[in-house]
Design an enzyme around this catalytic site. Structure first.
Site, PDB file in Angstrom:
ATOM      1  N   ASP A   1      40.050  -6.596  28.689  1.00 37.78           N
ATOM      2  CA  ASP A   1      39.002  -7.020  29.587  1.00 37.78           C
ATOM      3  C   ASP A   1      39.063  -8.565  30.086  1.00 37.78           C
ATOM      4  O   ASP A   1      40.168  -9.231  29.528  1.00 37.78           O
ATOM      5  CB  ASP A   1      37.686  -7.040  28.718  1.00 37.78           C
TER       6      ASP A   1
ATOM      7  N   ASP B   1      36.596 -11.274  31.029  1.00 39.39           N
ATOM      8  CA  ASP B   1      35.691 -12.138  30.634  1.00 39.39           C
ATOM      9  C   ASP B   1      35.520 -12.286  29.088  1.00 39.39           C
ATOM     10  O   ASP B   1      35.038 -11.057  28.579  1.00 39.39           O
ATOM     11  CB  ASP B   1      34.524 -12.174  31.586  1.00 39.39           C
TER      12      ASP B   1
END
Length: 142
Positions: A36, A38
């Site tokens: 991922d 963020d």
């Protein structure tokens, strides 16, 4: 680890790598890693469209470099509903991704869900669409 203790998708990934020369004996269980963006690779700045606000999380570059050195392919799968909400443009998002790569090194694939929460798409995590698409890009299985 015994093969009967490994998930079926991991066994298929091992088969993908079985003939690859990775400097180790026998097949490897994984040939790619997806992240991922963020809060995992970079600090979470909600709806960030500004590359100057990109800050890697501690240890991210070193960890990514070790994975690259081990011959793994790397990808990013990220929900970016700010696109659907008009909070940043595709060009601004591309600039943020370019800054991530400047700071953390290149990734072999980027997959983005541009939809809002209410769109009920198949790519918005935790739905599997982004992971499946990234795996196809990398020639592996999820």
């Amino acid at each position: 680890m015994r093969q009967d203790q490994v998930e079926p998708d991991q066994r298929r990934s091992a088969e993908v790598c079985a003939g690859a020369d990775r400097g180790a004996s026998g097949p490897v269980l994984f040939d790619a890693v997806l992240f991922d963006r963020d809060g995992t690779l970079v600090e979470d700045v909600p709806y960030n469209g500004d590359p100057e606000k990109v800050r890697p999380v501690a240890g991210a570059r070193a960890a990514l470099d070790r994975l690259r050195a081990a011959g793994l392919r790397l990808g990013v799968v990220t929900n970016q509903s700010g696109l659907a909400r008009g909070l940043f443009t595709p060009a601004q998002m591309a600039a943020v991704h370019a800054r991530v790569e400047t700071l953390l090194g290149p990734f072999d694939t980027w997959r983005v869900c541009p939809h809002d929460d209410e769109d009920a798409c198949g790519c918005r995590k935790p739905a599997p669409g982004l992971v499946r698409a990234a795996a196809r890009d990398l020639g592996t299985v999820p």
